[in-house]
Design an enzyme around this catalytic site. Sequence first.
Site, short mmCIF file in Angstrom:
data_model
loop_
_atom_site.label_atom_id
_atom_site.label_comp_id
_atom_site.label_asym_id
_atom_site.label_seq_id
_atom_site.Cartn_x
_atom_site.Cartn_y
_atom_site.Cartn_z
N CYS A 156 56.02 66.35 58.14
CA CYS A 156 56.40 65.00 58.59
C CYS A 156 55.25 64.30 59.31
O CYS A 156 55.13 63.08 59.25
CB CYS A 156 57.58 65.07 59.56
N MET A 157 54.42 65.08 60.01
CA MET A 157 53.37 64.48 60.86
C MET A 157 52.08 64.21 60.10
O MET A 157 51.08 63.86 60.73
CB MET A 157 53.07 65.41 62.04
#
Length: 410
Positions: A400-401
Amino acid sequence: MNHPIHVHSEIGKLKTVLVKRPGKELENLIPELLPQLLFDDIPYLKVIQEEHDFFAKTLRDQGAEVLYLEKLASEALHTDELKAEFAERILNESKANVNGSFQHLKEYLLSFSTEDMVDKIMSGVRKNEIEAKRKTHLYELMEDHYPFYLDPMPNLYFTRDPAASIGNGLSINRMRQPARRRESLFMEYIIKHHPRFANHDVPVWLDRNFNFPIEGGDELVLSEEVIAIGVSERSSAKAIERLALNLFSKQDKVKKVLAIEIPNCRAFMHLDTVFTMIDHDKFTIHPAIQSPEGKMNVYTLEKGPDADHLKITHSEDLKQTLKEALGLEELVLIPCGGGDEIVSAREQWNDGSNTLAISPGVVVTYDRNYVSNELLREHGVKVIEVLSSELSRGRGGPRCMSMPIIREDI
């Protein structure tokens, strides 16, 4: 490799990646606004920054070039005209035009250097930042009622979602939740105006003006010819169909789009929170996305008879569909938390299935998901752990990051 974007797999060696260092936007989280801003808790800024710096260093240590969203965004606004235009678009999308404070806010934002303006837009503008004598509207005088002119954007450190690299282009996404919708505007300006991208005519397969939502956490590039997209809480079937139609008409590499239906709930926000690719023939999976019989709905989208229609094939067997689409004799689905009902629920909540492959069979994961990590190692996967006490409070993991921009071909 001439293209500034080159992603033909989930697992090719990661060469260039886009991240966002958590900033003051997290200090503008207050308890009553947490649901609206999509957080369950308030991270401690000092520690979340230390953890993110460790994450970025880990990627660099593995040979990746790490780019920062905030830096690219300010570099993209390299003229006074672009800076003013961007400020106006942000204010319009923040509905600052509705309440009559547009002009004051525009002047306030433009009083900063470009770098500081981008930082201010990301962190949010509080009502107490504007001089009292300039406040002429009732809602401006009522700070207690709602403290912000511009809401903070605390989800920005999840760079995966506002846009997704596919091949040598990308989708710039209309995000489902109002709290995140402005985020993809940064990517639009970066692609159009940043020197690194602007002269390359980067194809945009789907832009943020499309009426239906899609987010990068649901978009997985399984191979040069196959992408998988989750039909989820955040990505709609209509957007997935439009993206598939656009891909089939605008390029010739991607031949299949697998639309994978996942349960619609907060814990299973995106496909990559329950399913990721970590090697040529290995995937992580959260067991709870399948029925007790191991079934789930998978639709294979292929080029149809004309530009407006697809050929759609339905299956209830994810494993078989993946084997056929990827030409594999066998593949392994590694269950998050080892399949234990309690452990898998706990570790999935802390993104145990949200692995970031940095080369085939080498992944970055959160250290806290020790059961899943040990299981990955037992399957021959090299696991590089990163710190996660504060980062995980945003309900997103290493995939996600990170928004891969260039991966080596496999």
